[in-house]
Design an enzyme around this catalytic site. Structure first.
Site, PDB file in Angstrom:
ATOM      1  N   ASN A  84       8.233  -5.202   7.224  1.00 47.43           N
ATOM      2  CA  ASN A  84       6.790  -5.454   7.286  1.00 47.43           C
ATOM      3  C   ASN A  84       6.510  -6.860   6.762  1.00 47.43           C
ATOM      4  O   ASN A  84       6.555  -7.099   5.560  1.00 47.43           O
ATOM      5  CB  ASN A  84       6.061  -4.386   6.443  1.00 47.43           C
ATOM      6  CG  ASN A  84       4.565  -4.611   6.389  1.00 47.43           C
ATOM      7  OD1 ASN A  84       4.025  -5.482   7.087  1.00 47.43           O
ATOM      8  ND2 ASN A  84       3.880  -3.839   5.562  1.00 47.43           N
ATOM      9  N   TRP A  85       6.226  -7.763   7.694  1.00 49.02           N
ATOM     10  CA  TRP A  85       6.017  -9.167   7.307  1.00 49.02           C
ATOM     11  C   TRP A  85       4.658  -9.381   6.634  1.00 49.02           C
ATOM     12  O   TRP A  85       4.401 -10.451   6.099  1.00 49.02           O
ATOM     13  CB  TRP A  85       6.113 -10.085   8.541  1.00 49.02           C
ATOM     14  CG  TRP A  85       7.481 -10.143   9.164  1.00 49.02           C
ATOM     15  CD1 TRP A  85       8.602  -9.435   8.784  1.00 49.02           C
ATOM     16  CD2 TRP A  85       7.885 -10.954  10.272  1.00 49.02           C
ATOM     17  NE1 TRP A  85       9.663  -9.755   9.588  1.00 49.02           N
ATOM     18  CE2 TRP A  85       9.257 -10.686  10.511  1.00 49.02           C
ATOM     19  CE3 TRP A  85       7.228 -11.880  11.094  1.00 49.02           C
ATOM     20  CZ2 TRP A  85       9.968 -11.320  11.535  1.00 49.02           C
ATOM     21  CZ3 TRP A  85       7.937 -12.501  12.112  1.00 49.02           C
ATOM     22  CH2 TRP A  85       9.296 -12.224  12.323  1.00 49.02           C
ATOM     23  N   LYS A  86       3.784  -8.402   6.726  1.00 53.20           N
ATOM     24  CA  LYS A  86       2.420  -8.531   6.172  1.00 53.20           C
ATOM     25  C   LYS A  86       1.782  -9.821   6.717  1.00 53.20           C
ATOM     26  O   LYS A  86       2.032 -10.169   7.862  1.00 53.20           O
ATOM     27  CB  LYS A  86       2.460  -8.469   4.647  1.00 53.20           C
ATOM     28  CG  LYS A  86       3.210  -7.207   4.171  1.00 53.20           C
ATOM     29  CD  LYS A  86       3.066  -6.914   2.715  1.00 53.20           C
ATOM     30  CE  LYS A  86       3.827  -5.623   2.394  1.00 53.20           C
ATOM     31  NZ  LYS A  86       3.676  -5.163   1.024  1.00 53.20           N
TER      32      LYS A  86
ATOM     33  N   HIS B 223      -1.209   1.925   5.818  1.00 49.67           N
ATOM     34  CA  HIS B 223      -0.501   1.216   4.752  1.00 49.67           C
ATOM     35  C   HIS B 223      -1.417   1.098   3.527  1.00 49.67           C
ATOM     36  O   HIS B 223      -2.628   0.950   3.675  1.00 49.67           O
ATOM     37  CB  HIS B 223      -0.080  -0.175   5.240  1.00 49.67           C
ATOM     38  CG  HIS B 223       0.850  -0.848   4.280  1.00 49.67           C
ATOM     39  ND1 HIS B 223       0.395  -1.504   3.160  1.00 49.67           N
ATOM     40  CD2 HIS B 223       2.200  -0.934   4.250  1.00 49.67           C
ATOM     41  CE1 HIS B 223       1.448  -1.967   2.482  1.00 49.67           C
ATOM     42  NE2 HIS B 223       2.551  -1.636   3.127  1.00 49.67           N
TER      43      HIS B 223
ATOM     44  N   GLU C 205      -2.100  -1.237   1.615  1.00 53.23           N
ATOM     45  CA  GLU C 205      -2.960  -2.428   1.576  1.00 53.23           C
ATOM     46  C   GLU C 205      -4.157  -2.262   2.502  1.00 53.23           C
ATOM     47  O   GLU C 205      -5.239  -2.786   2.239  1.00 53.23           O
ATOM     48  CB  GLU C 205      -2.130  -3.672   1.929  1.00 53.23           C
ATOM     49  CG  GLU C 205      -1.223  -4.055   0.775  1.00 53.23           C
ATOM     50  CD  GLU C 205       0.133  -4.591   1.184  1.00 53.23           C
ATOM     51  OE1 GLU C 205       0.262  -5.098   2.308  1.00 53.23           O
ATOM     52  OE2 GLU C 205       1.067  -4.498   0.358  1.00 53.23           O
TER      53      GLU C 205
ATOM     54  N   GLU D 116       5.456   5.226   0.101  1.00 48.99           N
ATOM     55  CA  GLU D 116       5.391   3.920  -0.553  1.00 48.99           C
ATOM     56  C   GLU D 116       4.471   4.024  -1.769  1.00 48.99           C
ATOM     57  O   GLU D 116       3.251   3.851  -1.638  1.00 48.99           O
ATOM     58  CB  GLU D 116       4.822   2.865   0.404  1.00 48.99           C
ATOM     59  CG  GLU D 116       5.662   2.611   1.628  1.00 48.99           C
ATOM     60  CD  GLU D 116       5.427   1.220   2.179  1.00 48.99           C
ATOM     61  OE1 GLU D 116       6.372   0.425   2.153  1.00 48.99           O
ATOM     62  OE2 GLU D 116       4.303   0.909   2.611  1.00 48.99           O
TER      63      GLU D 116
ATOM     64  N   GLY E 186       5.511  -4.693  -3.934  1.00 50.21           N
ATOM     65  CA  GLY E 186       5.357  -6.106  -4.299  1.00 50.21           C
ATOM     66  C   GLY E 186       5.457  -6.370  -5.790  1.00 50.21           C
ATOM     67  O   GLY E 186       5.134  -7.459  -6.254  1.00 50.21           O
TER      68      GLY E 186
ATOM     69  N   SER F 141       9.411  -2.523  -3.106  1.00 52.08           N
ATOM     70  CA  SER F 141      10.398  -3.375  -3.801  1.00 52.08           C
ATOM     71  C   SER F 141      11.845  -3.069  -3.427  1.00 52.08           C
ATOM     72  O   SER F 141      12.742  -3.112  -4.268  1.00 52.08           O
ATOM     73  CB  SER F 141      10.201  -3.298  -5.324  1.00 52.08           C
ATOM     74  OG  SER F 141       8.937  -3.836  -5.678  1.00 52.08           O
TER      75      SER F 141
ATOM     76  N   GLY G 246       8.950  -5.023   2.484  1.00 49.86           N
ATOM     77  CA  GLY G 246       7.976  -6.109   2.551  1.00 49.86           C
ATOM     78  C   GLY G 246       8.642  -7.437   2.255  1.00 49.86           C
ATOM     79  O   GLY G 246       9.279  -8.046   3.121  1.00 49.86           O
ATOM     80  N   GLY G 247       8.529  -7.894   1.017  1.00 49.69           N
ATOM     81  CA  GLY G 247       9.012  -9.220   0.615  1.00 49.69           C
ATOM     82  C   GLY G 247      10.420  -9.558   1.081  1.00 49.69           C
ATOM     83  O   GLY G 247      10.652 -10.646   1.611  1.00 49.69           O
TER      84      GLY G 247
HETATM   85  P1  13P Z   1       7.566  -4.860  -0.912  1.00 50.16           P
HETATM   86  O1  13P Z   1       8.926  -4.562  -0.324  1.00 50.16           O
HETATM   87  O2  13P Z   1       7.228  -6.297  -0.923  1.00 50.16           O
HETATM   88  O3  13P Z   1       7.392  -4.165  -2.232  1.00 50.16           O
HETATM   89  O4  13P Z   1       6.490  -4.185   0.093  1.00 50.16           O
HETATM   90  C1  13P Z   1       6.661  -2.883   0.490  1.00 50.16           C
HETATM   91  C2  13P Z   1       5.732  -2.581   1.584  1.00 50.16           C
HETATM   92  O5  13P Z   1       4.524  -2.545   1.400  1.00 50.16           O
HETATM   93  C3  13P Z   1       6.285  -2.350   2.927  1.00 50.16           C
HETATM   94  O6  13P Z   1       5.327  -1.867   3.791  1.00 50.16           O
END
Ligand code: 13P
Length: 244
Positions: A8-10, A90, A92, A160, A166, A205, A226-227
């Site tokens: 997930n590149w956000k 998600h 967010e 999640e 994050g 994470s 994510g990251g």
């Molecule tokens: P991180 O891996 O940056 O914690 O993000 C997780 C996430 O929200 C994947 O959708």
């Protein structure tokens, strides 16, 4: 059932970087797991055109077919572009954009009738976990999201925990396994026969270091990243899921 790895590149990277990065990931991929990249909507086409072996998914969609919904992307638009997956709900989207369980339910009902496979995201806030409400919260999200959904064939569920996203503070393997097992039990209760068939993945994470422990968990069928999905080396390591 193949393990599922989502990147997930956000809201990161630029259109001018997305194609090269997706090509590098596509090249680094080794067979055996299913990998789907979730770039920002504006880059879906570029990423789709840059990969041969990886899938491409949207980070969000709207449930109405078309019309006056400024800023939104329909399921039909994704299908037309050959986009295979979409995240739904998600954390967010829930926290920053105030999506509630009812909206998420409308999205899930619509997407389950389409060729787009949803990755339904669930997870509790830290306070809810501290209050012993983690399972009750996740169950509530799951039950409401699935209300009126007839079939969950193909559905992927991502656990999640919000406090792990994050923050660098991943859930312990024990907590991830325990919640995945709990979700599996709930899925089986709601849709008999689907407990075993439904992929339940973990996100929060995940990185090149903790992936080894996560990949050993019995009830966890993959990860949503994510990251670390923005770093070629880390995501390459994660795509080696389950290999020594
Ligand atoms: P991180 O891996 O940056 O914690 O993000 C997780 C996430 O929200 C994947 O959708």
């Amino acid at each position: 059932m193949k393990k599922f790895i989502g990147g997930n590149w956000k809201m990161n990277l630029l259109e001018s970087q997305a194609g090269e990065f997706a090509k590098a990931l596509d090249k680094a991929y080794e067979d055996g797991v299913e990998v789907v990249l979730f770039p920002p909507g504006l880059m879906l086409k570029t990423v789709k055109d840059s990969v041969n072996r990886l899938g491409v998914g949207a980070q969000n969609l709207y449930f109405e077919e078309k019309g006056a919904y400024t800023g939104e992307i329909s399921i039909g638009m994704l299908e037309d572009m050959g986009i295979s997956h979409s995240l739904i709900g998600h954390s967010e989207r829930r926290t920053v954009f105030l999506e509630d369980d009812v909206l998420i339910n409308s999205k899930l009902k619509a997407v389950m009738k389409s060729r787009v496979t949803p990755v339904l995201c669930l997870g509790e806030h830290l306070g809810q976990r501290k209050d012993g409400l983690a399972e009750a919260t996740v169950k509530g999200q799951l039950v409401t999201a699935l209300d009126g959904v007839e079939s969950i064939e193909g559905l992927i569920i991502a656990y999640e925990p919000v406090w792990a996203i994050g923050t660098g503070m991943s859930a312990t393997p024990e907590d991830a396994e325990s919640m995945a097992k709990f979700i599996r039990g709930e899925v089986e209760r709601l849709y008999p026969g689907f407990g075993k068939k439904t992929r339940i993945i973990y996100g929060g994470s995940v990185n090149g270091k903790n992936i080894g422990d996560i990949s050993k968990l019995e009830n966890v069928d993959g990860v949503l990243v994510g990251g670390a999905s923005l770093k070629l080396d880390e995501f390459t390591e994660i795509m080696r899921y389950g290999r020594d």
